[in-house]
Design a protein around this motif. Sequence first.
Motif, mmCIF file in Angstrom:
data_model
loop_
_atom_site.group_PDB
_atom_site.id
_atom_site.type_symbol
_atom_site.label_atom_id
_atom_site.label_comp_id
_atom_site.label_asym_id
_atom_site.label_seq_id
_atom_site.Cartn_x
_atom_site.Cartn_y
_atom_site.Cartn_z
ATOM 1 N N GLU A 104 72.835 9.426 52.385
ATOM 2 C CA GLU A 104 72.367 10.008 53.629
ATOM 3 C C GLU A 104 71.235 9.219 54.259
ATOM 4 O O GLU A 104 71.073 9.246 55.465
ATOM 5 C CB GLU A 104 71.906 11.449 53.385
ATOM 6 N N ALA A 149 76.036 20.397 49.923
ATOM 7 C CA ALA A 149 75.708 19.921 51.267
ATOM 8 C C ALA A 149 76.153 20.916 52.326
ATOM 9 O O ALA A 149 75.578 20.969 53.415
ATOM 10 C CB ALA A 149 76.354 18.557 51.506
ATOM 11 N N GLU A 150 77.180 21.726 52.040
ATOM 12 C CA GLU A 150 77.645 22.710 53.016
ATOM 13 C C GLU A 150 76.589 23.783 53.271
ATOM 14 O O GLU A 150 76.413 24.245 54.413
ATOM 15 C CB GLU A 150 78.949 23.364 52.527
ATOM 16 N N GLU A 151 75.879 24.191 52.219
ATOM 17 C CA GLU A 151 74.836 25.201 52.414
ATOM 18 C C GLU A 151 73.698 24.652 53.266
ATOM 19 O O GLU A 151 73.144 25.376 54.111
ATOM 20 C CB GLU A 151 74.318 25.650 51.043
ATOM 21 N N ARG A 152 73.352 23.420 53.080
ATOM 22 C CA ARG A 152 72.308 22.816 53.902
ATOM 23 C C ARG A 152 72.752 22.717 55.362
ATOM 24 O O ARG A 152 71.956 22.981 56.278
ATOM 25 C CB ARG A 152 71.968 21.422 53.363
ATOM 26 N N GLN A 153 73.999 22.373 55.610
ATOM 27 C CA GLN A 153 74.502 22.299 56.977
ATOM 28 C C GLN A 153 74.568 23.678 57.632
ATOM 29 O O GLN A 153 74.310 23.818 58.828
ATOM 30 C CB GLN A 153 75.887 21.641 56.984
ATOM 31 N N GLN A 154 74.882 24.699 56.867
ATOM 32 C CA GLN A 154 74.896 26.058 57.414
ATOM 33 C C GLN A 154 73.509 26.489 57.865
ATOM 34 O O GLN A 154 73.346 27.088 58.936
ATOM 35 C CB GLN A 154 75.448 27.037 56.374
ATOM 36 N N LEU A 199 71.014 24.480 58.696
ATOM 37 C CA LEU A 199 70.658 23.655 59.850
ATOM 38 C C LEU A 199 71.293 24.201 61.133
ATOM 39 O O LEU A 199 70.638 24.292 62.182
ATOM 40 C CB LEU A 199 71.093 22.212 59.621
ATOM 41 N N LYS A 200 72.543 24.552 61.058
ATOM 42 C CA LYS A 200 73.243 25.072 62.234
ATOM 43 C C LYS A 200 72.639 26.394 62.701
ATOM 44 O O LYS A 200 72.479 26.629 63.910
ATOM 45 C CB LYS A 200 74.719 25.243 61.906
ATOM 46 N N GLN A 227 69.189 25.645 64.407
ATOM 47 C CA GLN A 227 69.364 25.019 65.720
ATOM 48 C C GLN A 227 69.882 26.014 66.754
ATOM 49 O O GLN A 227 69.472 25.980 67.922
ATOM 50 C CB GLN A 227 70.320 23.837 65.594
ATOM 51 N N ASP A 239 65.810 20.333 53.387
ATOM 52 C CA ASP A 239 66.322 19.449 52.338
ATOM 53 C C ASP A 239 66.136 20.130 50.984
ATOM 54 O O ASP A 239 65.360 21.088 50.844
ATOM 55 C CB ASP A 239 65.598 18.109 52.351
#
Length: 511
Positions: free
Chosen positions: A24, A261-266, A268-269, A272, A289
């Motif tokens: 990343e 990584a999916e939990e981190r993206q959730q 973040l979304k 935002q 992170d």
Amino acid sequence: CSSMWQVKLITVIILLLELETETEAIKWHGAGADFYNTAAWLNYIPCAKDLVVFPAYYPAVLPLPPALSVGGFKLPRQGALLLAEDAQINLGAASQSCEHERGQAYLQPAQVSKWFDPRSWSSTPTTINAPELERVPCDDDHVIINANNGPIAFDLENVQFLRLGQLILAGASLSKQYLQELLQRELGQLLFQNAAAVSVEYYRGQLCGCHKDYERLLEPVCHNVETRCPVPHCVSPLRPLGSCCFVCGATLTLPSEHCLAEERQQLLKFIQQEMKQQQLEQQLQFHVDYVGSAQYGNHLQLIITDRDGYSERSVQFMHHLVAQRNHSTLLHGQAQLQLKFAGRPYNPNVSFFSVLLMLFCLVLVCVVAVIMLAHFMPQHPYLNRIPQWIHDPRRWRWRHLGIRLRRNLLFNRFDNAGAAAAANSAVGRLGVIGYAADRDELEVRERSFDNPMFEQEPATAATSEAPTKSPLDLLPANVEVGDLDSCSAEEQELTEINLESSESESDAEAE
């Protein structure tokens, strides 16, 4: 030659794209100045006729440009040069670009970068609000040390394990075994100082977060950062996991077992989306992170701070996220959320003692101003109530210190405009004793001198009995008599000054 450089550039871009797919973040070594930068030289950039002079001790490796034309080199006792595979060096070649005769261009001393110093690195993508431990190379990051950023030298102080994903040095990818052997060689000791007991470890996607155990790196990293930490402008500041400095804002930590990584993206979304609804994109900044710890386990951490000074907007937005947690698939039903909030805004530069000092200075200025007004406005109906000894230094007594202020009433008034007012006032005018040099005697004067700009009536003729009287008998009742014995003879006599005449004046006119 241009086509060859284009092929190399395309190769580097493809390599970087492949690296970004595997990891990343990429850490770049951003310290130093290249060979043709004025910051790398003490006097000027060398041309084709100049001699490049190194410092006597140059503990670094200096990469040279592929095409270089100089008059020569004066090499140091310790140091190294890094040449490209197709490098061309012309010594003493004639060039029209040199505007001066053959000279000497002196290099700046080598700048040694610390491996655990965030100032030595820049990351892709940028981590503005990230903790300090994430601004140094992570255990699985690809580290790129470019040869165009000046001398290469790293200090591995407090580094026990050199953990990274891959090291690319001057365009060459170094394996783990080759890097471990390089640390023990003479060239490796110039590139990596204090590397005698350092072990190299490569990781490829096997970690949760930036480091395997962030607590192990807190002391070596914070040793280079704590002196530069900004002072927090809030009550009860926070110290996020993996951070060396205190911040003003809010943090959220969520225990995580698998670090997906999916939990981190959730998360973040969700942040935002809520920030866009509140229209706070330009007022807040956040960082999400994973943080790994061998003692406390793995956590997903969210840090929210204000952009332009702390104003509690970050705390209010964190309360809003907690209130809307049911709209998030990750935060819904979580019972192990740990929330921390900073206190109210606070300016550490303004304390209780500083306020008292400002008030004291203000009172002192007011007292001095009133004393000055009382000195120059003695007839004021309110200022005349101030005792005269406060603003009149002639009434001060310093006998215990052996100091005495002599009263010298040489001039009573400089103009005669107030004569009528003084005559009508209750306070009489003071007489002054003066010395007449022509008659060698004392006389009483009402004024210190006659103002030539003031017209007055001619004085009446003196009576025949006047010379027989002593000047002391002519003193008014309110004349102040000074102690003439305490004064020297030079202070009692009036010196007669003869003005020097110009050449155009005659001797008679000068007399």
